[in-house]
Design a protein around this motif. Structure first.
Motif, short mmCIF file in Angstrom:
data_model
loop_
_atom_site.label_atom_id
_atom_site.label_comp_id
_atom_site.label_asym_id
_atom_site.label_seq_id
_atom_site.Cartn_x
_atom_site.Cartn_y
_atom_site.Cartn_z
N ARG A 34 0.45 2.10 -4.59
CA ARG A 34 1.41 2.53 -3.54
C ARG A 34 -0.23 2.07 -2.30
NH1 ARG A 34 4.63 8.27 -4.92
NH2 ARG A 34 6.05 7.37 -5.92
N LEU A 35 -1.12 2.26 -2.54
CA LEU A 35 -1.61 2.01 -1.72
C LEU A 35 -2.27 0.56 -0.74
CD1 LEU A 35 -4.59 4.80 -2.64
CD2 LEU A 35 -2.79 5.18 -0.45
N LYS A 36 -2.39 -0.01 -2.30
CA LYS A 36 -2.76 -1.74 -2.40
C LYS A 36 -1.39 -2.07 -1.29
CE LYS A 36 -5.58 -2.40 -5.61
NZ LYS A 36 -5.18 -3.32 -7.22
N ARG A 37 -0.13 -1.66 -1.72
CA ARG A 37 1.53 -2.06 -0.91
C ARG A 37 1.04 -1.91 0.68
NH1 ARG A 37 5.49 -3.32 -3.53
NH2 ARG A 37 6.91 -2.47 -1.93
N ALA A 38 0.34 -0.59 0.90
CA ALA A 38 0.49 -0.27 2.20
C ALA A 38 -0.62 -1.32 3.32
CB ALA A 38 -0.12 0.97 2.75
N LYS A 39 -2.14 -1.43 2.29
CA LYS A 39 -3.12 -1.96 2.72
C LYS A 39 -2.39 -3.79 2.74
CE LYS A 39 -7.03 -0.43 1.21
NZ LYS A 39 -8.31 -0.36 -0.45
N PHE A 40 -1.89 -4.19 1.80
CA PHE A 40 -1.26 -5.33 2.31
C PHE A 40 -0.44 -5.60 3.77
CE2 PHE A 40 -0.62 -6.21 -2.50
CZ PHE A 40 -1.97 -6.63 -3.01
N ALA A 41 0.21 -4.25 4.23
CA ALA A 41 0.49 -3.92 5.10
C ALA A 41 0.12 -4.02 6.57
CB ALA A 41 2.17 -3.16 5.63
N LYS A 42 -1.45 -4.55 6.35
CA LYS A 42 -2.30 -4.10 7.45
C LYS A 42 -2.63 -2.75 7.47
CE LYS A 42 -3.45 -8.95 7.67
NZ LYS A 42 -3.16 -9.29 5.71
N GLN A 43 -2.68 -1.84 7.20
CA GLN A 43 -2.29 -0.46 7.47
C GLN A 43 -3.52 0.60 6.72
OE1 GLN A 43 0.83 1.75 5.73
NE2 GLN A 43 2.07 1.86 7.83
N LYS A 44 -4.47 1.39 7.90
CA LYS A 44 -5.68 1.83 7.41
C LYS A 44 -6.03 3.02 6.30
CE LYS A 44 -9.98 3.02 9.71
NZ LYS A 44 -10.23 4.01 10.42
N VAL A 45 -6.12 2.82 6.03
CA VAL A 45 -5.55 3.59 4.29
C VAL A 45 -7.30 3.96 4.18
CG1 VAL A 45 -5.24 3.50 1.92
CG2 VAL A 45 -4.52 2.18 3.29
#
Ligand code: ZN
Length: 206
Positions: A34-45
């Motif tokens: 889930r976190l990697k997908r957020a990163k792919f969406a250019k979200q700050k994680v």
């Protein structure tokens, strides 16, 4: 059922997701996915883990399949609040080892508009709810229980059986210390009488 939401459809809408289960159930793998997908969406994680969990690496969340992602070890749940300004997604691994203040922390983060994803053991080796996990599961928007496979009979496993005789609840370790078991196999290790029906179809021996 948990359905990952489209990151662009609800801007600044906070939420709490929990991924929980026994040892070897794939919790951390699902958190990382889930976190990697957020990163792919250019979200700050930002990813946090308790400072106590240093089995493999000081600064990485590492799952059993070595699928690693950088994380920050913190001593105390309140540190997570201080370190989460201006992030979109907060991941917390091994949440069961945090203090119970983590329940309030995840609520505050979600109320600030942050997507919070918490992974942790639901039960300790005695089968009791573990640390802040029951409270976090209660306040969560979505709870995903993942399961391991019982090493003794191949059924779905939800218990983390510890072979070690040591009594402390926090005993870090891997396959040398813990094994995932289904309810019937776990109960056999506890030397508690099983209801008569549960013996019917179980294989002989272990
Ligand atoms: Zn079993």
């Amino acid at each position: 059922m948990f359905i990952e939401r489209d990151v662009n459809s609800h801007k600044k809408q906070g939420s709490i997701e929990v991924v929980t289960g026994s040892m070897f159930s794939g919790k951390t793998e699902e958190l990382i996915r889930r976190l990697k997908r957020a990163k792919f969406a250019k979200q700050k994680v930002e990813i946090f883990k308790p400072a106590i969990d240093v089995r493999y690496s000081q600064t990485e969340v590492v799952s059993h399949d070595e699928n690693a992602i950088r994380s920050t070890p913190v001593d105390n749940s309140s540190n997570i609040l201080m370190l989460s300004a201006d992030v979109a997604v907060v991941g917390i691994d091994e949440a069961q080892f945090f203090d119970k203040g983590l329940v309030d922390v995840v609520v505050k983060l979600a109320n600030m508009g942050i997507r919070v994803i918490v992974a942790g053991l639901d039960m300790d080796f005695k089968g009791a709810p573990f640390g802040p996990m029951p409270g976090i599961m209660a306040v969560a928007d979505h709870v995903t229980k993942v399961h391991a496979i019982c090493v003794r009979c191949g059924s779905i496993a939800q218990f983390s059986h510890r072979f070690s005789e040591k009594e402390q609840v926090v005993l870090l370790g891997e396959k040398d210390v813990y094994e995932p078991l289904c309810r019937n196999c776990y109960l056999k290790t506890q030397k508690e009488p099983l209801p008569p029906d549960s013996y019917r179809d179980s294989p002989k021996g272990r």
